[in-house]
Motif scaffolding. Structure first.
Motif, PDB file in Angstrom:
ATOM      1  N   VAL A 299      32.792  45.932  49.698  1.00 61.92           N
ATOM      2  CA  VAL A 299      34.399  46.491  50.376  1.00 61.92           C
ATOM      3  C   VAL A 299      34.053  46.441  51.695  1.00 61.92           C
ATOM      4  CG1 VAL A 299      36.049  48.191  50.162  1.00 61.92           C
ATOM      5  CG2 VAL A 299      35.117  47.491  48.139  1.00 61.92           C
ATOM      6  N   LYS A 300      34.829  45.954  52.498  1.00 60.48           N
ATOM      7  CA  LYS A 300      35.098  46.033  53.919  1.00 60.48           C
ATOM      8  C   LYS A 300      36.492  46.169  54.139  1.00 60.48           C
ATOM      9  CE  LYS A 300      30.791  44.166  55.450  1.00 60.48           C
ATOM     10  NZ  LYS A 300      30.102  43.264  56.207  1.00 60.48           N
ATOM     11  N   GLY A 301      36.826  46.820  55.269  1.00 59.16           N
ATOM     12  CA  GLY A 301      38.013  46.860  55.817  1.00 59.16           C
ATOM     13  C   GLY A 301      38.355  48.006  56.616  1.00 59.16           C
ATOM     14  N   THR A 302      39.427  48.710  56.749  1.00 56.40           N
ATOM     15  CA  THR A 302      39.686  49.924  57.502  1.00 56.40           C
ATOM     16  C   THR A 302      40.430  50.855  56.576  1.00 56.40           C
ATOM     17  OG1 THR A 302      39.946  48.596  59.502  1.00 56.40           O
ATOM     18  CG2 THR A 302      41.053  50.864  59.526  1.00 56.40           C
ATOM     19  N   ALA A 303      40.207  52.022  56.767  1.00 55.16           N
ATOM     20  CA  ALA A 303      40.936  52.982  55.799  1.00 55.16           C
ATOM     21  C   ALA A 303      42.307  53.054  55.892  1.00 55.16           C
ATOM     22  CB  ALA A 303      40.448  54.465  55.999  1.00 55.16           C
ATOM     23  N   GLY A 304      43.060  53.180  54.686  1.00 51.30           N
ATOM     24  CA  GLY A 304      44.598  53.178  55.131  1.00 51.30           C
ATOM     25  C   GLY A 304      45.140  51.668  54.508  1.00 51.30           C
ATOM     26  N   TYR A 305      44.179  50.801  54.822  1.00 54.78           N
ATOM     27  CA  TYR A 305      44.889  49.280  54.680  1.00 54.78           C
ATOM     28  C   TYR A 305      44.265  48.575  53.536  1.00 54.78           C
ATOM     29  CZ  TYR A 305      46.340  49.611  59.819  1.00 54.78           C
ATOM     30  OH  TYR A 305      47.031  50.075  60.807  1.00 54.78           O
ATOM     31  N   VAL A 306      42.986  49.058  53.150  1.00 50.46           N
ATOM     32  CA  VAL A 306      42.277  48.494  52.037  1.00 50.46           C
ATOM     33  C   VAL A 306      43.074  48.598  50.615  1.00 50.46           C
ATOM     34  CG1 VAL A 306      40.000  48.606  50.772  1.00 50.46           C
ATOM     35  CG2 VAL A 306      40.148  49.038  53.361  1.00 50.46           C
ATOM     36  N   ASP A 307      42.999  47.483  50.146  1.00 48.42           N
ATOM     37  CA  ASP A 307      43.700  47.357  48.664  1.00 48.42           C
ATOM     38  C   ASP A 307      42.849  48.213  47.659  1.00 48.42           C
ATOM     39  OD1 ASP A 307      44.459  46.345  46.025  1.00 48.42           O
ATOM     40  OD2 ASP A 307      43.392  44.461  46.344  1.00 48.42           O
ATOM     41  N   PRO A 308      43.496  49.366  47.077  1.00 45.23           N
ATOM     42  CA  PRO A 308      42.814  49.967  46.122  1.00 45.23           C
ATOM     43  C   PRO A 308      42.088  49.321  44.831  1.00 45.23           C
ATOM     44  CG  PRO A 308      45.234  50.193  46.042  1.00 45.23           C
ATOM     45  CD  PRO A 308      45.100  49.695  46.917  1.00 45.23           C
ATOM     46  N   GLU A 309      42.744  48.350  44.433  1.00 41.72           N
ATOM     47  CA  GLU A 309      42.189  47.513  43.307  1.00 41.72           C
ATOM     48  C   GLU A 309      40.991  46.887  43.781  1.00 41.72           C
ATOM     49  OE1 GLU A 309      43.243  44.865  39.549  1.00 41.72           O
ATOM     50  OE2 GLU A 309      44.907  45.136  41.394  1.00 41.72           O
ATOM     51  N   TYR A 310      40.845  46.307  45.204  1.00 43.33           N
ATOM     52  CA  TYR A 310      39.683  45.836  45.888  1.00 43.33           C
ATOM     53  C   TYR A 310      38.586  46.948  45.749  1.00 43.33           C
ATOM     54  CZ  TYR A 310      36.621  43.908  49.473  1.00 43.33           C
ATOM     55  OH  TYR A 310      35.652  43.597  50.381  1.00 43.33           O
ATOM     56  N   LEU A 311      38.929  48.211  46.458  1.00 42.82           N
ATOM     57  CA  LEU A 311      38.356  49.375  46.615  1.00 42.82           C
ATOM     58  C   LEU A 311      37.539  49.793  45.318  1.00 42.82           C
ATOM     59  CD1 LEU A 311      37.444  51.249  48.758  1.00 42.82           C
ATOM     60  CD2 LEU A 311      39.289  52.726  47.963  1.00 42.82           C
ATOM     61  N   HIS A 312      38.061  49.577  44.259  1.00 37.81           N
ATOM     62  CA  HIS A 312      37.578  50.366  42.839  1.00 37.81           C
ATOM     63  C   HIS A 312      36.620  49.071  42.138  1.00 37.81           C
ATOM     64  CE1 HIS A 312      41.126  53.153  43.287  1.00 37.81           C
ATOM     65  NE2 HIS A 312      40.033  53.770  43.571  1.00 37.81           N
ATOM     66  N   THR A 313      36.959  47.684  42.273  1.00 36.93           N
ATOM     67  CA  THR A 313      36.355  46.793  41.573  1.00 36.93           C
ATOM     68  C   THR A 313      35.535  45.810  42.331  1.00 36.93           C
ATOM     69  OG1 THR A 313      38.025  45.119  41.846  1.00 36.93           O
ATOM     70  CG2 THR A 313      38.573  46.825  40.063  1.00 36.93           C
ATOM     71  N   ASN A 314      35.567  45.806  43.608  1.00 39.02           N
ATOM     72  CA  ASN A 314      34.791  44.899  44.521  1.00 39.02           C
ATOM     73  C   ASN A 314      35.323  43.780  44.523  1.00 39.02           C
ATOM     74  OD1 ASN A 314      33.153  47.230  45.159  1.00 39.02           O
ATOM     75  ND2 ASN A 314      31.339  46.298  45.103  1.00 39.02           N
ATOM     76  N   GLN A 315      36.462  43.452  43.743  1.00 42.74           N
ATOM     77  CA  GLN A 315      37.101  42.006  43.355  1.00 42.74           C
ATOM     78  C   GLN A 315      37.899  41.686  44.463  1.00 42.74           C
ATOM     79  OE1 GLN A 315      38.442  41.964  39.479  1.00 42.74           O
ATOM     80  NE2 GLN A 315      36.302  41.829  38.674  1.00 42.74           N
ATOM     81  N   LEU A 316      37.711  40.969  45.527  1.00 41.95           N
ATOM     82  CA  LEU A 316      38.622  40.524  46.473  1.00 41.95           C
ATOM     83  C   LEU A 316      39.442  39.051  46.140  1.00 41.95           C
ATOM     84  CD1 LEU A 316      39.232  40.777  49.647  1.00 41.95           C
ATOM     85  CD2 LEU A 316      37.442  39.067  49.981  1.00 41.95           C
ATOM     86  N   THR A 317      40.757  39.271  46.411  1.00 38.60           N
ATOM     87  CA  THR A 317      41.493  38.182  46.290  1.00 38.60           C
ATOM     88  C   THR A 317      42.544  37.999  47.533  1.00 38.60           C
ATOM     89  OG1 THR A 317      43.388  39.550  45.289  1.00 38.60           O
ATOM     90  CG2 THR A 317      41.663  38.646  44.054  1.00 38.60           C
ATOM     91  N   ASP A 318      43.284  36.968  47.710  1.00 40.35           N
ATOM     92  CA  ASP A 318      44.208  37.087  48.705  1.00 40.35           C
ATOM     93  C   ASP A 318      45.297  37.800  48.454  1.00 40.35           C
ATOM     94  OD1 ASP A 318      45.673  35.896  46.541  1.00 40.35           O
ATOM     95  OD2 ASP A 318      46.486  33.999  47.470  1.00 40.35           O
ATOM     96  N   ARG A 319      45.470  38.596  47.569  1.00 38.02           N
ATOM     97  CA  ARG A 319      46.609  39.835  47.475  1.00 38.02           C
ATOM     98  C   ARG A 319      46.115  40.977  48.057  1.00 38.02           C
ATOM     99  NH1 ARG A 319      48.698  35.739  45.781  1.00 38.02           N
ATOM    100  NH2 ARG A 319      50.566  35.462  44.256  1.00 38.02           N
ATOM    101  N   SER A 320      44.571  40.954  48.437  1.00 38.92           N
ATOM    102  CA  SER A 320      44.058  42.176  49.125  1.00 38.92           C
ATOM    103  C   SER A 320      44.698  42.065  50.721  1.00 38.92           C
ATOM    104  CB  SER A 320      42.466  42.138  49.261  1.00 38.92           C
ATOM    105  OG  SER A 320      42.029  42.152  47.898  1.00 38.92           O
TER     106      SER A 320
END
Length: 459
Positions: A299-320
């Motif tokens: 997971v990479k990004g900035t707090a407050g903007y990060v997709d919670p589902e990406y944060l929990h699963t480490n699965q990145l998609t364009d919906r992030s």
């Protein structure tokens, strides 16, 4: 440069031109100015095949002449390079100048021919960049990127560029992010993306050279530290610029790109308040396999903007990226940062998106609006629609979030309705003013004159 862009505007390139025409149909005022041209996969196979044959012939010829050729620097076109690895980077369509010297510069320049490369090598040498930035002085420091500091540089010909200087660390992650950003920037060209000019590697120095955008970041404007307060129509136009850029990255590059760090401090504004998305240090290519649903990554990004589902699963998609864009929409409307710890003790008070969406559900949309924006019935109605889109974008489950293309269509509709309502209001105001003017210029006969006329007739 603008003329060159216009000449190169895409027509007849499969899905890309279709996207262009559909955008024009949805929003007549929109101008698609990307010079990107998708490459045919069939042609690529033929090219690779022909290159392999040419490579074998060149190797045979080289074995005959190798002992007679003096050592020299080697200039390679990026499309002849090997894929990116720990030592090299593939950048198309950019020339790469490499030298066998351990203290040499590695420089790339967009669409640079062999004859032009030498002059760009001289202008973009590390020594020239030091002079252009006054040895990376604090006075020329204009911001921070994901992997280093950004400086303003004035070249010998008077042109101004921005230089991202990587932070020197003992780890290897900076080099990875440096090469990742080069790889991503070199693949894209769009009006609403910061233009890539080149890069420099010199000893332990890593520099990325991009266009200079002279009006600060969106965050600076929302904070009030740059320019005048933004009206709602300006904020809406900025949101549409951003959605154009992200939709292009997701669906209309040769290989879809996920930015992974969409936030207000990565949105640069021109003097005319046109938005440009910057900082591709965290960007990732989407899966090559069309059946793959995500990329598994740290997971990479900035707090407050990060997709919670990406944060929990480490699965990145364009919906992030869509989630981050939804947070950015709320930021544009409220003027607040995504996390404001001084707002109160309760969680929903500190998390701007959660607080604003709750207020909108309660019917208090005016409460969430930045107090510096002028209000009218048309603006409030438009804000309600934008906040409804933000709620969709920040849905907890990625499957419930719209694609960026859909976000673009919604925002175009909001802008069109706002403009029509403002035109009707302006026409009504003009009509009312004209009636008041007519009433003020009409003078009924006075009582005295009427009496004089009446009694004068009796004489």
């Amino acid at each position: 440069m603008l003329a060159a862009r216009n000449r190169a505007s895409p027509t007849g390139h499969g899905g890309f031109s279709g996207f262009n025409s559909e955008f024009h149909q949805s929003d007549p005022g929109f101008s698609w100015t990307s010079t990107y041209t998708p490459r045919s996969r069939v042609v690529n196979k033929k090219v690779r095949s022909s290159r392999s044959i040419r490579g074998k012939v060149a190797a045979l010829a080289g074995s005959c002449t190798k002992c007679f050729a003096p050592p020299r620097s080697e200039i390679k076109e990026a499309h002849e390079n090997t894929p990116i690895d720990g030592q090299d980077v593939t950048i198309s369509p950019i020339s790469r100048i490499s030298s066998t010297s351990s203290t040499s510069n590695n420089i790339s320049r967009q669409r640079g021919s062999s004859s032009q490369t030498k002059s760009w090598q001289e202008q973009f040498s590390f020594q020239e960049i030091c002079i252009a930035t006054s040895n990376f002085s604090e006075q020329n420091r204009i911001g921070l990127g994901n992997f280093g500091t950004v400086y303003k540089a004035k070249l010998r010909d008077g042109s101004i560029i921005a230089v991202k200087r990587a932070t020197k660390t003992h780890g290897g992650h900076i080099s990875v992010e440096f090469r990742s950003e080069i790889q991503m920037l070199s693949k894209v060209e769009h009006l609403n993306l910061v233009k890539f000019l080149g890069y420099v590697e010199y000893e332990d120095e890593r520099l990325i050279l991009v266009e200079y955008v002279n009006n600060g970041t969106l965050r600076q404007h929302l904070d009030g530290s740059q320019g005048e307060p933004l009206e709602f129509a300006q904020r809406l136009n900025i949101a549409i610029d951003i959605v154009h850029a992200i939709a292009y990255l997701h669906g209309y590059t040769d290989h879809p790109i996920i930015h992974r760090d969409i936030k207000s401090s990565n949105i640069l504004l021109t003097e005319h308040l046109r938005a440009k998305v910057a900082d591709f240090g965290f960007a990732r290519l989407a899966p090559e396999n069309p059946e793959a649903t995500h990329v598994s990554t740290l997971v990479k990004g900035t707090a407050g903007y990060v997709d919670p589902e990406y944060l929990h699963t480490n699965q990145l998609t364009d919906r992030s990226d869509v989630y981050s864009f939804g947070v950015l929409l709320v930021e544009l409307i409220t003027g607040r940062r995504p996390i404001e710890r001084g707002r109160g003790r309760r969680r929903h008070q500190r998390l701007t998106t959660e607080w604003a969406l709750r207020k909108c559900r309660e019917g208090d949309v005016v409460v969430v609006m930045d107090p510096r924006m002028r209000r009218s019935s048309a603006v409030v109605a438009a804000v309600e629609k934008v906040m409804a889109l933000a709620a969709e974008c920040t849905a907890p489950e990625r499957a419930a979030r719209p694609a960026m293309r859909r976000c673009a269509e919604v925002l175009w509709s909001v802008r069109r309705d706002l403009q029509q309502e403002q035109q009707r209001a302006a026409a009504a105001a003009a009509s009312a003013a004209a009636r008041r003017h007519d009433d003020s210029t009409y003078a009924p006969p006075s009582v005295t004159s009427s009496r004089q006329e009446r009694f004068g007739n009796l004489r």
